[in-house]
Scaffold this active site. Structure first.
Site, PDB file in Angstrom:
ATOM      1  CG  HIS A  61      -2.133  -0.847   1.052  1.00 61.70           C
ATOM      2  ND1 HIS A  61      -2.110  -2.195   1.295  1.00 61.70           N
ATOM      3  CD2 HIS A  61      -3.399  -0.554   0.655  1.00 61.70           C
ATOM      4  CE1 HIS A  61      -3.318  -2.699   1.055  1.00 61.70           C
ATOM      5  NE2 HIS A  61      -4.115  -1.727   0.665  1.00 61.70           N
ATOM      6  N   GLY A  62       2.022   1.193   0.529  1.00 56.69           N
ATOM      7  CA  GLY A  62       2.825   2.409   0.560  1.00 56.69           C
ATOM      8  C   GLY A  62       4.221   2.166   1.072  1.00 56.69           C
TER       9      GLY A  62
END
Lengths: 485, 546
Positions: free
Chosen positions: A333-334
């Site tokens: 996600h990041g």
């Protein structure tokens, strides 16, 4: 082009008109199919290049590598060669992803560690890397193609344009749903007719997505922004309001986008998988992951968790595999430790739930009333956990995350700055509407005699929805949260 | 055509007809409202603000003079796409509103008076100056914009300004995120090249922007609910309030004419009356004035003062005050009381309102009085007259606090306790921070210095921007903390080979502007300065250059 902009609607109208109108004039079925695939492919590339033209090179390269890898994996009888080709595909795709998305994350981590251990202030590594939009999504799509061929679950596509369209199909290119090759490519081989299109379904999905994104997510964003931009100013109740606002925002933003993607794809006769299934009605965290970002969670299950060993073998191995999957899922996600922590917390929760189910709850039988109370309590605990972990997802820094968590669970009174508590009520209403709303939508889809299945009632709802979106939409088009991936 | 598709076309028609009917009805009722001029003014004002800055950017683009973002980040991408090309030595300024606002003036009009324009002028054309400051620019935003601008312009000189207030901001606005991952080029302004730059590549992806503008202009012209939606939303909001509060006359302030301006020391928030109308001259305990709150919706209303420093810190106080109420109901989480924010000498804080709570309902003037001894010495108190989440009307008067030192009761320390005195000198805002916050401010400034140090420019500057101060007051009243910060920053700059320009005290108190009178922010703007000050700052920076 963001989906909720006029330029995107204009783009879809043009593509739709050409796809069904102009190309529909081609009499030969096979030529017509080829022309449509090629046209959609070019339109998808145009769509992608409107973000940043340079990165089309990456998609093209990745497409070519995986197309030929897939072809050769299937053709060769040598297991060793198959494995080698699969590794090439993995290295290329994950290599690009690692370089563009995670290089500075690792460098920053090295800088932080060296800053602690070194007397001279540590290193200061940094590379100026631009993150290509949607790379996390199309990389996973491309990988599942070669992996499925390797395991004999599908045959490779013989048509490079078909395969390219599968990778770059514009409704789901930049933020999913992550589509499986074995689900999508067969659809490209079918000659769908205009008369087969379920326009009502497409319109319902698109308008629902638009309302969720433009009306709810964009308008609720300022509440969570207020909290996350300066958490120290808010007391406990306001912190909860801000956190719940973000929970609603991320759901409406992401599921709204997915709904619009499904609706737009349906206009061209393509079926994309549902990505959300009332996640905030989940009564435990395992259930939550069956309902949230379904295309990602199933991808992680099939291509990471199961190859690691899945639930086979010892219990400890199972937990290890689960934890690795969730940590990497968080990192997907990041490029930040915040996301790793978020994934780790969900991993721990999944393990805890499994232990609870195996060793505790199996021993108890509840009567009806107790069962209802138990279900309600389970739901509440799950909601609290999911909302609290969103803090790590959204907060700018780890210390902000921690500050917000403390405010949530250790009572803090603050008077000078408050997010209006009325919003807490509004948010509770939204959670209830979420529960009943999706059930209602599914009901009217299944029951054609339902009053809300009446086409004129539906049309009135569309007109009303467009009116409300135009009037109450925010002026700034907030890019979809998940576009950063 | 299949039956389902015929039905779909009919559905679309029904949807469009309903949409048109709703839009027309809204437009009709909107334009019939007696306050239509006000709503249109709100709508056009907001649009003009956005439009003016956008139009101004258009003008700068046409003039090939884009060195500044008049839209404060909303169209930063367009700014970066059209940054002025120059062969001259380039000087990049990045900071927050202090570098881009002339207090009380429209930026589009007063653009030429900005510090950076003056700097360019006073340096006798040596530099091509770029000012990519944005209002309320946070640290992360400064770093992103500086980095991106350095990439594009390759300036020989980079200056980033900081002040404690903007060093606690963390948010990154959408306009900055938009440019973060993009590549921009900076080409000479030849006509052919301008077109080429517009298209960016071999085929016109920028046609999207032209189409978007055309479509949005068309929609704007033909759909009132779109073009006037700010005004319509305000109108709907007011209609809704009228519907749920049909007979609340106190909302109608237009029949009351204030006889004077506002009370000294006290300010009101989140109630139905503003500072002028809340300073009541009809109901009072002593004198001729009191502080009134009308709270029809149960908002978190209050009157508050500013922190009062004790000359001699003490643990014991006597607090007292009077209040009158009319039809007051207070929710379970609400408060109708006098509350004090207490700051102890160790910088810890506490709220205190024991025995200072008033009765609900309707009552005449009621007194509350209490004596309290804290367990630590107190250095400041701040009175807050609360009417949180309560509905009805209340008045406060004779609010007093008596420090008791060594058993002896001193005089009241709360200014204007009976709300008799009119404000003659504008109040100022001041910014005080906790120890943790000072540490964070320092860390953020250090990160700016680290960035400057790694920047490829030959000359790197950190500017400590000016702020309002007098002999006794300051925007940053914690003088010692501020001085420690400045010393630490200067030392670190030296270490990192960055030049520190300390402009903290170079301006006079008259150089700073004032927010709108009668508003909640009816105070001196302690961070933004006027035309003369921008010039002064420009000269100061030039003096300090290498």
């Amino acid at each position: 082009m963001i989906f909720s902009t006029t330029i995107f609607l204009f783009f879809v109208v043009i593509i739709f008109s050409v796809y069904w109108g102009l190309l529909g004039l081609v009499k030969d079925e096979s030529k017509r199919l080829k022309a449509r695939i090629l046209f959609l492919l070019l339109a998808s590339y145009y769509f992608y290049m409107s973000w940043n033209p340079t990165f089309i090179v990456l998609i093209l390269f990745s497409t070519l590598v995986d197309f030929y890898a897939g072809k050769e994996i299937h053709a060769t009888k040598s297991q060793r060669k198959k494995r080698f080709l699969l590794i090439i595909s993995l290295v290329v795709n994950l290599g690009f992803l690692a370089y563009f998305k995670y290089t500075n994350f690792f460098l920053d981590s090295i800088n932080q560690i060296s800053g602690i251990v070194s007397e001279n202030g540590g290193t200061n590594f940094f590379l100026d890397i631009v993150l290509p939009v949607g790379i996390s999504f199309y990389t996973f799509q491309s990988l599942c193609y070669t992996i499925d061929i390797f395991y004999g679950k599908m045959k490779p596509s013989k048509n490079i344009f078909e395969f390219s369209l599968y990778i770059s199909f514009f409704p789901q290119l930049v933020a999913g749903p992550i589509v499986r090759a074995r689900d999508f490519i067969p659809q490209l081989k079918k000659n769908t007719f205009f008369t087969d299109i379920n326009f009502q379904l497409a319109a319902n999905y698109f308008i629902m997505g638009l309302v969720k994104k433009v009306l709810i997510a964009d308008n609720i964003a300022p509440i969570s922004d207020a909290l996350f931009s300066d958490p120290s100013q808010y007391g406990t109740l306001s912190t909860w309001v801000g956190v719940m606002a973000y929970s609603i925002q991320i759901y409406c933003d992401f599921s709204g986008y997915s709904d619009m993607a499904i609706g737009v794809a349906a206009l061209f006769g393509f079926k994309l998988m549902e990505n959300f299934n009332m996640p905030y009605t989940a009564s435990n965290v395992t259930d939550f992951w069956r309902k949230w970002h379904i295309s990602l969670s199933t991808w992680l299950r099939d291509y990471l968790f199961i190859p690691l060993g899945g639930s086979r073998g010892k219990e400890q191995t199972y937990y290890r595999n689960l934890m690795i999957t969730m940590l990497l899922g968080g990192l997907w996600h990041g490029a930040s430790w915040n996301f790793v922590v978020w994934g780790g917390l969900h991993g721990l929760a999944l393990i805890a739930h499994k232990l609870y189910k195996t060793h505790v709850s199996a021993k108890f039988q509840f009567g009806n009333l107790a069962s209802s109370v138990y279900r309600l309590a389970s739901w509440a605990v799950t909601m609290v956990f999911v909302s609290a972990t969103w803090v790590f997802f959204r907060a700018q820094t780890f210390s902000d995350s921690w500050s917000i968590i403390k405010n949530m669970f250790l009572f803090k009174k603050s008077i000078d700055y408050q997010i209006p508590i009325e919003f807490l009520l509004l948010l509770l209403i939204m959670v209830i509407a979420h529960y009943f709303g999706v059930r209602f939508f599914n009901k009217i889809e299944q029951n054609k005699n339902h009053v809300f299945s009446n086409p004129y009632i539906q049309a009135a709802i569309w007109g009303l929805a467009m009116f409300i979106v135009l009037l109450f939409g925010q002026d700034d088009n907030q890019a979809f949260i998940y576009f950063q991936f | 055509m299949k039956k389902a598709h015929k039905l779909f076309l009919i559905q679309i028609s029904v949807a469009v007809v309903l949409f048109v009917v709703l839009a027309s009805l809204t437009k009709t009722f909107f334009y019939k409202d007696e306050n239509i001029k006000g709503y249109l003014a709100i709508n056009d004002g907001v649009k003009e603000m956005a439009g003016t800055s956008s139009d101004f950017l258009d003008t700068l683009i046409v003039r090939n003079d884009v060195t500044f973002d008049p839209t404060s980040g909303k169209e930063l991408e367009r700014v970066f796409k059209h940054l002025k090309y120059s062969n001259k030595e380039k000087f990049l300024f990045v900071g927050s509103s202090q570098l881009r606002v002339i207090q009380g003036e429209n930026t589009s009009v007063s653009y030429e008076s900005l510090v950076t324009k003056k700097f360019e002028k006073f340096s006798n054309g040596r530099f091509q100056v770029y000012n990519l400051s944005l209002g309320g620019m946070s640290n992360p935003e400064k770093l992103i914009v500086s980095k991106k601008a350095s990439e594009v312009l390759k300036p020989e000189n980079v200056l980033i300004s900081v002040t404690p207030w903007d060093c606690l901001l963390d948010k990154i606005r959408l306009g900055v995120t938009t440019i973060e991952n993009q590549k921009f080029t900076n080409r000479p302004n030849l006509v052919e090249d301008l077109e080429y730059a517009e298209n960016d590549l071999l085929f016109p992806l920028n046609v999207n922007q032209k189409i978007t503008e055309r479509i949005e202009n068309t929609i704007d012209k033909s759909l009132t609910i779109y073009s006037k939606r700010t005004g319509i939303k305000q109108w709907l909001n007011d209609e809704f309030e009228k519907a749920i509060n049909p007979t609340n006359d106190s909302l109608d302030n237009t029949n009351e004419v204030p006889t004077s301006s506002i009370a000294d020391y006290w300010l009101t928030l989140h109630q139905d009356l503003d500072n002028r109308f809340g300073w009541d001259n009809k109901v009072y305990k002593t004198g001729k004035r009191s502080l009134k709150i009308v709270n029809a919706e149960g908002k978190r209303a209050r009157w508050l003062g500013t922190p009062i420093s004790l000359e001699i810190p003490t643990e014991t106080f006597e607090f007292e005050g009077w209040s009158k109420s009319d039809s007051v109901t207070v929710s379970k989480t609400g408060l109708y009381a006098i509350d004090y924010q207490i700051t102890f000498i160790d910088d810890t804080k506490q709220w205190y309102l024991d025995n200072l709570i008033f009765e609900n309902g309707t009552h005449d003037w009621e007194q509350v009085k209490t004596t309290v001894t804290f367990d630590k010495k107190v250095k400041t108190i701040k009175p807050v007259l609360m009417f949180f989440e309560g509905k009805g009307t209340v008045w406060f008067d004779d609010i007093k606090a008596f420090p008791i030192i060594d058993g002896i009761k001193s005089e009241n320390i709360i200014p204007n306790p009976s709300a008799e005195i009119e404000l003659t000198e504008r109040q100022d805002t001041s910014y005080t921070y906790s120890e943790e916050e000072w540490v964070k401010i320092r860390e953020n400034i250090f990160s700016v210095i680290d960035y400057l140090s790694s920047n490829q420019a030959e000359n790197k500057y950190l500017l400590l921007t000016p702020f309002w101060h007098t002999d006794k007051k300051s925007a940053y009243p914690q003088k010692a903390e501020y001085e420690n910060l400045v010393n630490a920053v200067k030392q670190y700059c030296e270490q990192k080979n960055v030049k520190c320009i300390d402009a903290s005290y170079i301006l006079n108190e008259d150089d700073f502007g004032i927010y709108a009178a009668g508003s909640v922010r009816d105070k001196i703007d302690v961070l933004h300065f006027g035309v003369r000050a921008h010039e002064e700052l420009a000269k100061f920076i030039i003096e300090k250059l290498n």
